[in-house]
Design an enzyme around this catalytic site. Structure first.
Site, PDB file in Angstrom:
ATOM      1  N   GLY A 159     -11.119  -1.712   3.068  1.00 21.98           N
ATOM      2  CA  GLY A 159     -10.204  -1.651   4.201  1.00 21.98           C
ATOM      3  C   GLY A 159     -10.187  -0.276   4.851  1.00 21.98           C
ATOM      4  N   ASP A 160      -9.121  -0.027   5.584  1.00 19.89           N
ATOM      5  CA  ASP A 160      -9.001   1.227   6.326  1.00 19.89           C
ATOM      6  C   ASP A 160      -8.625   2.416   5.455  1.00 19.89           C
ATOM      7  OD1 ASP A 160      -6.527  -0.168   5.933  1.00 19.89           O
ATOM      8  OD2 ASP A 160      -5.564   1.302   7.229  1.00 19.89           O
ATOM      9  N   ARG A 172     -15.026  -6.034  -0.225  1.00 19.36           N
ATOM     10  CA  ARG A 172     -14.358  -5.709   1.047  1.00 19.36           C
ATOM     11  C   ARG A 172     -13.689  -4.326   0.933  1.00 19.36           C
ATOM     12  NH1 ARG A 172      -8.820  -4.293   2.505  1.00 19.36           N
ATOM     13  NH2 ARG A 172      -8.458  -4.974   4.640  1.00 19.36           N
ATOM     14  N   THR A 220       0.864  -1.196   0.000  1.00 16.04           N
ATOM     15  CA  THR A 220       0.000   0.000   0.000  1.00 16.04           C
ATOM     16  C   THR A 220       0.897   1.242   0.000  1.00 16.04           C
ATOM     17  OG1 THR A 220      -1.819  -1.082   1.131  1.00 16.04           O
ATOM     18  CG2 THR A 220      -1.610   1.284   1.513  1.00 16.04           C
ATOM     19  N   GLY A 223      -6.118  -3.818   7.523  1.00 12.93           N
ATOM     20  CA  GLY A 223      -7.109  -2.752   7.513  1.00 12.93           C
ATOM     21  C   GLY A 223      -8.189  -2.908   8.565  1.00 12.93           C
ATOM     22  N   THR A 242      -0.745   1.719   7.183  1.00 14.41           N
ATOM     23  CA  THR A 242      -0.630   0.552   6.304  1.00 14.41           C
ATOM     24  C   THR A 242      -0.545  -0.708   7.138  1.00 14.41           C
ATOM     25  OG1 THR A 242       0.789  -0.643   4.778  1.00 14.41           O
ATOM     26  CG2 THR A 242       1.858   1.053   6.110  1.00 14.41           C
TER      27      THR A 242
END
Ligand code: ASP
Length: 351
Positions: free
Chosen positions: A250-251, A248, A220, A274, A271
């Site tokens: 993530g953060d 899905r 990431t 997540g 990173t």
């Protein structure tokens, strides 16, 4: 009489202290507790840029001989962002420039080189945040946008919203006429192998969850910056985690989880796993610990990564309003780099 004289004298002393702080070049007269500079500290750099190319790097996962390529790419990304800041550009432009560059590098898990979902496609997430008014834009589950971070910025600047996902985000990309590519354009053989390995691990029952090892998400990208005007910004972009279920998120695109910027405290890009970052509100938590807990940026960042999260959950990069920098991580490695107006220019992977 003595009382009458005491009040003006106290006022004079306070004024003298405040102007001494201003003359010393310090912007910290109204800084949160714990972030004050000592008189002997070097002056705050006029600008600071910190970047990452993901935590979860493991020596065994990096193909032999490619480490110099990662470092070279990080240097180029640092140069791009530094050029913006050195020319008096905004932190927002600098973080977008860095992330856009890394989205095109197949070494990283963002844009080209993004990981595969369980069904063998790519779904990309990105966010950008402007510390001036905490304005933010984000996109999730994109399939055809070459530079997700740019679309995230357009969400911030051209809509009243913060987060657009899936078809709505694709439609917005069409309206904004941003560059599109076929989903297979993001493919790389290395990420395909990682998907096959993850599916095999799952079949053997070694990986209960859909995602497992930190390296399954490695790569990431993110950047945080402080510009000459004292404004902070953050941007993060990712393909998410290998073998993730379609849909899905993530953060990374969740403001406060993987991305955060507030001129009053700091800018953060995270990173790692997540789901863990989401449940900890990790990026905003660093900022809140400074604002309400009196922590310095390094102390807050370290506490979030080592105590709120678990050691192998990931890492983060952050820059404070006073120019302080934090890059805590406890995974084996985290691709990262720092540059500032005082001549600092460093890239690294391992501890
Ligand atoms: N945090 C990202 C996600 O969970 C992955 C990473 O940072 O490596 O989507």
């Amino acid at each position: 009489m003595r009382e009458l004289l005491a009040a003006p004298l106290l006022l004079l002393a306070l004024v003298a202290c405040r102007s001494a702080a201003a003359e010393s070049g310090s912007r910290d007269a109204s800084a949160p507790p714990g972030s004050a500079r000592a008189i002997s500290d070097p002056p705050r750099p006029e600008w600071v840029l910190v970047i990452h190319g993901g935590a979860g790097a493991e020596r065994k996962q990096i193909e032999p001989g490619t480490e110099p390529q990662y470092l070279d790419s990080l240097r180029q990304a640092l140069r791009k962002g530094s050029a913006v800041l050195a020319a008096g550009g905004t932190s927002l432009d600098a973080v977008e420039a860095v992330v856009t560059f890394l989205e095109d590098d197949p070494l990283f898990n963002a844009g080209r080189g993004a990981v595969f979902t369980h069904t063998g496609t790519h779904e990309l997430d990105a966010a950008i945040m402007d510390g001036r008014q905490r304005a933010a834009g984000a996109v999730a589950a994109l399939r055809t946008v070459r530079h997700p971070v740019h679309l995230a910025r357009l969400v911030m600047e051209k809509t009243p919203h913060v987060l657009l996902v899936w078809e709505g985000a694709e439609d917005f990309a069409t309206t904004m006429k941003v560059e599109r590519v076929d989903n297979s354009w993001f493919d790389t053989p290395r990420r395909r192998r990682q998907l096959e390995e993850e599916i095999e691990k799952q079949r053997r029952g070694e990986s209960g969850a859909v995602t497992s090892s930190p390296s399954a998400a490695m790569g990431t990208v993110g950047a945080v910056a402080l510009d000459r005007a004292g404004h902070l910004a953050a941007a993060t972009s990712t393909g998410g985690t290998t073998n993730k279920l379609p849909g899905r998120v993530g953060d990374t695109p969740l403001i406060g989880s993987g991305t955060w910027a507030d001129d009053a405290t700091c800018a953060v890009s995270g990173t790692g796993k997540g789901e863990k970052f989401i449940r900890a509100a990790a990026a905003a938590r660093v900022s809140m610990m400074m604002a309400y807990g009196g922590r310095t940026l390094p102390a807050a960042a370290e506490e979030v990564i080592s105590q709120v999260l678990r050691a192998d959950d990931g890492g983060l990069i952050a820059v404070g309003r006073d120019g302080s920098v934090a890059m805590p991580f406890y995974t084996e490695g985290m691709f990262r780099g720092v540059a500032d107006a005082n001549g600092r220019f460093e890239v690294a992977v391992w501890h």
